[in-house]
Structures are given as structure tokens and as C-alpha cells.
Design a protein around this motif. Structure first.
Motif, PDB file in Angstrom:
ATOM      1  N   ILE A  54       1.351  -1.231  -0.124  1.00  0.00           N
ATOM      2  CA  ILE A  54      -0.122   0.659  -0.067  1.00  0.00           C
ATOM      3  C   ILE A  54       1.208   1.264   0.132  1.00  0.00           C
ATOM      4  O   ILE A  54       0.503   2.106  -0.466  1.00  0.00           O
ATOM      5  CB  ILE A  54      -1.066   0.053   1.533  1.00  0.00           C
ATOM      6  N   ARG A  55       1.821   1.387   1.297  1.00  0.00           N
ATOM      7  CA  ARG A  55       2.256   2.197   0.529  1.00  0.00           C
ATOM      8  C   ARG A  55       3.542   2.239  -0.414  1.00  0.00           C
ATOM      9  O   ARG A  55       4.012   3.825  -0.895  1.00  0.00           O
ATOM     10  CB  ARG A  55       4.224   2.266   1.586  1.00  0.00           C
ATOM     11  N   GLN A  56       3.641   1.638  -1.104  1.00  0.00           N
ATOM     12  CA  GLN A  56       4.761   1.736  -2.572  1.00  0.00           C
ATOM     13  C   GLN A  56       3.104   1.863  -3.754  1.00  0.00           C
ATOM     14  O   GLN A  56       3.732   3.477  -3.803  1.00  0.00           O
ATOM     15  CB  GLN A  56       5.114   0.290  -2.248  1.00  0.00           C
ATOM     16  N   ASP A  57       2.123   1.861  -3.580  1.00  0.00           N
ATOM     17  CA  ASP A  57       1.364   1.362  -4.564  1.00  0.00           C
ATOM     18  C   ASP A  57       0.798   2.765  -4.215  1.00  0.00           C
ATOM     19  O   ASP A  57      -0.052   3.880  -5.245  1.00  0.00           O
ATOM     20  CB  ASP A  57      -0.140   0.447  -5.086  1.00  0.00           C
ATOM     21  N   CYS A  58       0.258   3.426  -3.476  1.00  0.00           N
ATOM     22  CA  CYS A  58      -0.729   4.354  -3.158  1.00  0.00           C
ATOM     23  C   CYS A  58      -0.029   5.265  -2.209  1.00  0.00           C
ATOM     24  O   CYS A  58      -0.312   6.484  -2.295  1.00  0.00           O
ATOM     25  CB  CYS A  58      -1.658   4.287  -2.007  1.00  0.00           C
ATOM     26  N   ALA A  59       1.307   6.384  -2.510  1.00  0.00           N
ATOM     27  CA  ALA A  59       2.635   6.786  -2.289  1.00  0.00           C
ATOM     28  C   ALA A  59       1.506   8.028  -2.784  1.00  0.00           C
ATOM     29  O   ALA A  59       1.565   8.686  -1.948  1.00  0.00           O
ATOM     30  CB  ALA A  59       3.377   6.592  -2.564  1.00  0.00           C
ATOM     31  N   GLU A  60       1.183   8.585  -3.839  1.00  0.00           N
ATOM     32  CA  GLU A  60       0.859   9.792  -3.978  1.00  0.00           C
ATOM     33  C   GLU A  60      -0.511  10.014  -3.420  1.00  0.00           C
ATOM     34  O   GLU A  60      -0.282  11.503  -2.838  1.00  0.00           O
ATOM     35  CB  GLU A  60       0.580   9.219  -5.743  1.00  0.00           C
ATOM     36  N   PRO A  61      -1.502   9.361  -3.663  1.00  0.00           N
ATOM     37  CA  PRO A  61      -2.278  10.014  -3.222  1.00  0.00           C
ATOM     38  C   PRO A  61      -2.554  10.649  -1.428  1.00  0.00           C
ATOM     39  O   PRO A  61      -2.644  10.970  -0.937  1.00  0.00           O
ATOM     40  CB  PRO A  61      -3.878   8.968  -2.905  1.00  0.00           C
ATOM     41  N   PHE A  62      -1.299   8.746  -1.128  1.00  0.00           N
ATOM     42  CA  PHE A  62      -1.639   9.500   0.615  1.00  0.00           C
ATOM     43  C   PHE A  62      -0.140  10.732   0.819  1.00  0.00           C
ATOM     44  O   PHE A  62      -0.462  11.384   1.793  1.00  0.00           O
ATOM     45  CB  PHE A  62      -0.368   8.785   1.078  1.00  0.00           C
ATOM     46  N   GLU A  63       0.402  11.236   0.204  1.00  0.00           N
ATOM     47  CA  GLU A  63       1.558  12.235   0.139  1.00  0.00           C
ATOM     48  C   GLU A  63       0.175  13.604  -0.366  1.00  0.00           C
ATOM     49  O   GLU A  63       0.532  14.700   0.299  1.00  0.00           O
ATOM     50  CB  GLU A  63       2.384  12.934  -1.076  1.00  0.00           C
TER      51      GLU A  63
END
Length: 105
Positions: A54-63
Motif C-alpha cells: 500500500i505504501r508503494q502503490d498508494c504513495a501519491e494519494p497519501f502524499e
């Protein structure tokens, strides 16, 4: 923070529950007495394969969510759409394939 807690609660619920019980049982000394359980939550979230994915695949929305929080410190409710987008992304993430389970084609 809410999004990270939801993901943590989903995949590290045992560790989170133990920590919560410790904090509730030791209101005067929980910071010292429950520290090892807090660290077990950190270990779970840093080592769980799906959370790493999740950290890898969703880095953009999390940032984008974190940026929104920084820009809206006094009105974090303005970031609910960012939370929703991150959680939607997290829901779509598939666990990484384990090398010994891959079948030769």
C-alpha cells in the motif's frame, strides 16, 4: 492520520488491541509500561507485506493527503476527499505474490 489508522487497524488489529488494553489498564504509567506494545504496532506496520505494498502503490494519494493536512491544520475536515482517495487506493492493492507460490507457465 485517520487513513493510516484505518489501514493499521485492518492489518495489525491484534497489536492495536493489545496496546489499547494496556493503555486502559495502566492510566498512570501507560507511556512506560506499554511502550513495547507500541513498538509491536510499529513493527507490524513496517513489516506487513500488504502495508508495504500500500505504501508503494498508494504513495501519491497519501502524499496528497499529508499535504492537505499541512495546508489545512485548522480545518482538517477539508481533507476528507483525500482520505477517501487514499482508502480507495488501499482497497485495490493486492498482496504481493509470494515467490514460492508462483507457478511456472
Amino acid at each position: 492520520m485517520q487513513a493510516a489508522l484505518e489501514v493499521t487497524a485492518r492489518y495489525c488489529s491484534r497489536e492495536l488491541e493489545q496496546y489499547g488494553q494496556c493503555v486502559a489498564a495502566k492510566p498512570q504509567s501507560w507511556q512506560r509500561d506499554c511502550y513495547h506494545l507500541k513498538m509491536s504496532i510499529a513493527q507490524c506496520t513496517s513489516s506487513h507485506p500488504i502495508i508495504r505494498q500500500i505504501r508503494q502503490d498508494c504513495a501519491e494519494p497519501f502524499e496528497a493527503f499529508e499535504l492537505c493536512l499541512r495546508q489545512n491544520e485548522a480545518a482538517v475536515g477539508n481533507c476528507s476527499e483525500h482520505v477517501r482517495q487514499f482508502l480507495q487506493c488501499a482497497e485495490r492493492v493486492q498482496p504481493p505474490a509470494e515467490p514460492n507460490r508462483l507457478q511456472a507457465q
